[in-house]
Scaffold this motif. Structure first.
Motif, PDB file in Angstrom:
ATOM      1  N   ILE A 238      69.541  10.559 -35.088  1.00 14.21           N
ATOM      2  CA  ILE A 238      70.892  11.118 -35.128  1.00 14.21           C
ATOM      3  C   ILE A 238      71.885  10.208 -34.398  1.00 14.21           C
ATOM      4  O   ILE A 238      73.042  10.083 -34.806  1.00 14.21           O
ATOM      5  N   ALA A 239      71.455   9.541 -33.341  1.00 15.10           N
ATOM      6  CA  ALA A 239      72.361   8.692 -32.559  1.00 15.10           C
ATOM      7  C   ALA A 239      72.652   7.346 -33.210  1.00 15.10           C
ATOM      8  O   ALA A 239      73.472   6.583 -32.698  1.00 15.10           O
ATOM      9  N   ALA A 240      72.027   7.045 -34.347  1.00 14.37           N
ATOM     10  CA  ALA A 240      72.163   5.719 -34.957  1.00 14.37           C
ATOM     11  C   ALA A 240      73.381   5.646 -35.879  1.00 14.37           C
ATOM     12  O   ALA A 240      73.271   5.411 -37.087  1.00 14.37           O
ATOM     13  N   THR A 241      74.565   5.828 -35.310  1.00 16.43           N
ATOM     14  CA  THR A 241      75.806   5.634 -36.067  1.00 16.43           C
ATOM     15  C   THR A 241      75.909   4.178 -36.513  1.00 16.43           C
ATOM     16  O   THR A 241      75.623   3.265 -35.739  1.00 16.43           O
ATOM     17  N   ARG A 242      76.318   3.961 -37.764  1.00 24.14           N
ATOM     18  CA  ARG A 242      76.471   2.606 -38.277  1.00 24.14           C
ATOM     19  C   ARG A 242      77.943   2.331 -38.558  1.00 24.14           C
ATOM     20  O   ARG A 242      78.629   3.143 -39.185  1.00 24.14           O
ATOM     21  N   VAL A 243      78.421   1.182 -38.091  1.00 25.21           N
ATOM     22  CA  VAL A 243      79.738   0.701 -38.484  1.00 25.21           C
ATOM     23  C   VAL A 243      79.573  -0.031 -39.809  1.00 25.21           C
ATOM     24  O   VAL A 243      78.715  -0.903 -39.938  1.00 25.21           O
ATOM     25  N   LEU A 244      80.378   0.336 -40.796  1.00 21.34           N
ATOM     26  CA  LEU A 244      80.307  -0.275 -42.119  1.00 21.34           C
ATOM     27  C   LEU A 244      81.404  -1.330 -42.229  1.00 21.34           C
ATOM     28  O   LEU A 244      82.595  -1.019 -42.151  1.00 21.34           O
ATOM     29  N   TRP A 245      80.994  -2.592 -42.391  1.00 21.41           N
ATOM     30  CA  TRP A 245      81.919  -3.719 -42.398  1.00 21.41           C
ATOM     31  C   TRP A 245      82.038  -4.335 -43.788  1.00 21.41           C
ATOM     32  O   TRP A 245      81.043  -4.434 -44.517  1.00 21.41           O
ATOM     33  N   ALA A 246      83.240  -4.800 -44.117  1.00 22.39           N
ATOM     34  CA  ALA A 246      83.413  -5.732 -45.221  1.00 22.39           C
ATOM     35  C   ALA A 246      83.135  -7.126 -44.672  1.00 22.39           C
ATOM     36  O   ALA A 246      83.699  -7.542 -43.665  1.00 22.39           O
ATOM     37  N   ALA A 247      82.235  -7.841 -45.322  1.00 24.22           N
ATOM     38  CA  ALA A 247      81.786  -9.133 -44.799  1.00 24.22           C
ATOM     39  C   ALA A 247      81.466 -10.063 -45.964  1.00 24.22           C
ATOM     40  O   ALA A 247      81.752  -9.764 -47.132  1.00 24.22           O
ATOM     41  N   ASP A 248      80.856 -11.189 -45.639  1.00 25.11           N
ATOM     42  CA  ASP A 248      80.505 -12.158 -46.673  1.00 25.11           C
ATOM     43  C   ASP A 248      79.044 -12.062 -47.079  1.00 25.11           C
ATOM     44  O   ASP A 248      78.516 -12.925 -47.774  1.00 25.11           O
ATOM     45  N   THR A 249      78.378 -11.000 -46.653  1.00 26.35           N
ATOM     46  CA  THR A 249      76.972 -10.807 -47.003  1.00 26.35           C
ATOM     47  C   THR A 249      76.630  -9.325 -46.886  1.00 26.35           C
ATOM     48  O   THR A 249      77.323  -8.570 -46.195  1.00 26.35           O
ATOM     49  N   ASP A 250      75.580  -8.906 -47.579  1.00 24.64           N
ATOM     50  CA  ASP A 250      75.070  -7.544 -47.449  1.00 24.64           C
ATOM     51  C   ASP A 250      73.941  -7.539 -46.425  1.00 24.64           C
ATOM     52  O   ASP A 250      73.138  -8.475 -46.371  1.00 24.64           O
ATOM     53  N   GLY A 251      73.860  -6.482 -45.633  1.00 24.57           N
ATOM     54  CA  GLY A 251      72.748  -6.410 -44.691  1.00 24.57           C
ATOM     55  C   GLY A 251      72.904  -5.289 -43.686  1.00 24.57           C
ATOM     56  O   GLY A 251      73.936  -4.627 -43.608  1.00 24.57           O
ATOM     57  N   VAL A 252      71.856  -5.076 -42.933  1.00 18.78           N
ATOM     58  CA  VAL A 252      71.832  -4.118 -41.826  1.00 18.78           C
ATOM     59  C   VAL A 252      71.340  -4.866 -40.606  1.00 18.78           C
ATOM     60  O   VAL A 252      70.341  -5.601 -40.682  1.00 18.78           O
ATOM     61  N   TRP A 253      72.029  -4.719 -39.465  1.00 18.19           N
ATOM     62  CA  TRP A 253      71.679  -5.499 -38.284  1.00 18.19           C
ATOM     63  C   TRP A 253      72.079  -4.736 -37.028  1.00 18.19           C
ATOM     64  O   TRP A 253      72.780  -3.720 -37.093  1.00 18.19           O
ATOM     65  N   GLN A 254      71.593  -5.220 -35.907  1.00 23.24           N
ATOM     66  CA  GLN A 254      71.915  -4.649 -34.605  1.00 23.24           C
ATOM     67  C   GLN A 254      72.603  -5.702 -33.744  1.00 23.24           C
ATOM     68  O   GLN A 254      72.283  -6.889 -33.819  1.00 23.24           O
ATOM     69  N   ASP A 255      73.541  -5.252 -32.915  1.00 19.51           N
ATOM     70  CA  ASP A 255      74.216  -6.170 -31.991  1.00 19.51           C
ATOM     71  C   ASP A 255      73.347  -6.363 -30.746  1.00 19.51           C
ATOM     72  O   ASP A 255      72.236  -5.816 -30.667  1.00 19.51           O
ATOM     73  N   PRO A 256      73.788  -7.152 -29.761  1.00 20.94           N
ATOM     74  CA  PRO A 256      72.924  -7.431 -28.608  1.00 20.94           C
ATOM     75  C   PRO A 256      72.486  -6.196 -27.826  1.00 20.94           C
ATOM     76  O   PRO A 256      71.464  -6.241 -27.129  1.00 20.94           O
ATOM     77  N   ASP A 257      73.243  -5.105 -27.913  1.00 20.43           N
ATOM     78  CA  ASP A 257      72.861  -3.881 -27.213  1.00 20.43           C
ATOM     79  C   ASP A 257      72.086  -2.915 -28.086  1.00 20.43           C
ATOM     80  O   ASP A 257      71.669  -1.854 -27.615  1.00 20.43           O
ATOM     81  N   GLY A 258      71.891  -3.248 -29.363  1.00 16.07           N
ATOM     82  CA  GLY A 258      71.095  -2.402 -30.246  1.00 16.07           C
ATOM     83  C   GLY A 258      71.881  -1.430 -31.094  1.00 16.07           C
ATOM     84  O   GLY A 258      71.282  -0.593 -31.785  1.00 16.07           O
ATOM     85  N   HIS A 259      73.228  -1.508 -31.084  1.00 19.08           N
ATOM     86  CA  HIS A 259      74.023  -0.649 -31.954  1.00 19.08           C
ATOM     87  C   HIS A 259      73.866  -1.113 -33.400  1.00 19.08           C
ATOM     88  O   HIS A 259      73.814  -2.319 -33.685  1.00 19.08           O
ATOM     89  N   TRP A 260      73.843  -0.136 -34.318  1.00 14.50           N
ATOM     90  CA  TRP A 260      73.575  -0.431 -35.719  1.00 14.50           C
ATOM     91  C   TRP A 260      74.856  -0.743 -36.486  1.00 14.50           C
ATOM     92  O   TRP A 260      75.891  -0.110 -36.268  1.00 14.50           O
ATOM     93  N   HIS A 261      74.763  -1.699 -37.404  1.00 16.57           N
ATOM     94  CA  HIS A 261      75.870  -2.084 -38.261  1.00 16.57           C
ATOM     95  C   HIS A 261      75.343  -2.324 -39.674  1.00 16.57           C
ATOM     96  O   HIS A 261      74.184  -2.673 -39.868  1.00 16.57           O
ATOM     97  N   GLU A 262      76.237  -2.163 -40.630  1.00 17.16           N
ATOM     98  CA  GLU A 262      75.902  -2.420 -42.034  1.00 17.16           C
ATOM     99  C   GLU A 262      77.039  -3.246 -42.629  1.00 17.16           C
ATOM    100  O   GLU A 262      78.217  -2.932 -42.423  1.00 17.16           O
ATOM    101  N   THR A 263      76.710  -4.282 -43.358  1.00 19.02           N
ATOM    102  CA  THR A 263      77.724  -5.116 -44.006  1.00 19.02           C
ATOM    103  C   THR A 263      77.584  -5.033 -45.510  1.00 19.02           C
ATOM    104  O   THR A 263      76.467  -4.957 -46.054  1.00 19.02           O
ATOM    105  N   VAL A 264      78.722  -5.045 -46.184  1.00 18.66           N
ATOM    106  CA  VAL A 264      78.760  -5.089 -47.642  1.00 18.66           C
ATOM    107  C   VAL A 264      79.738  -6.175 -48.040  1.00 18.66           C
ATOM    108  O   VAL A 264      80.740  -6.418 -47.364  1.00 18.66           O
ATOM    109  N   ARG A 265      79.434  -6.858 -49.142  1.00 17.37           N
ATOM    110  CA  ARG A 265      80.313  -7.931 -49.586  1.00 17.37           C
ATOM    111  C   ARG A 265      81.681  -7.364 -49.918  1.00 17.37           C
ATOM    112  O   ARG A 265      81.783  -6.379 -50.643  1.00 17.37           O
TER     113      ARG A 265
END
Length: 266
Positions: A238-265
């Motif tokens: 439940i705590a895994a909120t994802r920031v959805l970004w417009a980027a130059d690639t598709d993917g799911v990743w974590q920042d240095p502190d472990g927060h979740w992010h998702e990128t879409v072209r």
């Protein structure tokens, strides 16, 4: 990887119907509920699930219920916990918005309702709280709403998502390398900050990180006191909120502190 804009946010839920009613009471528009596409489920590493679409102003927020439920929001997490990530919702009347949120089932984080922060901490009036499943939220009222670029009445839009970081310098460098620029940092401390965060004597560096399309943006909450710590969620929790970004690639990743992010072209 270059991040161009925040396209929205994804909240994980165990009860989307309940959360939809809560967010509708805050002022969100509730849209369709549809299956999560198999390709996306595979990309984020879940078995499948359903997605309910919400919107506040120009910002989409989705509620994702996965077929294999993750852990509930940690009961002992506070504003300086590593997993802490809130959405800041702009309103022209924080007191009225907070009253509606309480009636809908909000759980307070702030100790005494809306708090007027000093100019050194941004000069806003704010209150932090949780939705019925534990996701942290904040109502944010600027001293001059029009000058801040937020004309309108009620709960208007999403200003930013704020994440607790253990090392603000490291996180600033991480996001700068991905195309974000730093805004004016503030040093937030003192009794008003303690009342807002529900913490005793907090001391934090707050750093806005602006994508090229500046709204919404990301904020780094670098707490010096208390130190940021605790476990980070798995992507299905439940705590895994994802920031959805417009980027130059598709993917799911974590920042240095472990927060979740998702990128879409974009």
């Amino acid at each position: 990887m270059t991040l161009h804009a925040i396209r929205g946010f994804r909240l994980v839920t165990a009860d989307p119907d309940r959360l939809s009613r809560f967010y509708a009471a805050l002022g969100f528009t509730v849209g369709k509920t549809e299956p999560i596409a198999a390709e996306e489920a595979a990309r984020i590493g879940v078995a499948g699930g359903m997605r309910t679409s919400l919107r506040l102003g120009d910002t989409p927020v989705t509620l994702d219920r996965f077929d294999r439920p993750g852990r509930p929001y940690p009961a002992d997490a506070d504003a300086a916990s590593a997993c802490f990530q809130h959405l800041a919702l702009v309103t022209d009347d924080a007191a009225a918005a907070w009253a509606r949120a309480q009636a809908a089932g909000a759980v307070p984080i702030s100790r005494d309702g809306p708090v007027a922060l000093p100019a050194s901490s941004g000069g806003v009036t704010a209150v932090k709280f949780r939705d019925p499943e534990g996701h942290p939220l904040e109502f944010l009222q600027f001293p001059d709403m029009a000058a801040a670029g937020w004309p309108g009445r009620g709960v208007i839009g999403v200003d930013h998502s704020a994440i607790a970081v253990a090392d603000a310098g490291r996180s600033r460098a991480f996001y700068r390398a991905r195309g974000l620029s730093e805004g004016h940092a503030t040093h937030n401390h003192g009794p008003a900050q303690g009342a807002l965060d529900g913490l005793d004597d907090p001391d934090a560096q707050v750093v806005p990180m602006q994508p090229p399309v500046a709204r919404p943006h990301l904020e780094l909450l670098g707490y010096h006191r208390p130190p940021v710590g605790g476990p980070m969620p798995a992507i299905g929790d439940i705590a895994a909120t994802r920031v959805l970004w417009a980027a130059d690639t598709d993917g799911v990743w974590q920042d240095p502190d472990g927060h979740w992010h998702e990128t879409v072209r974009r």
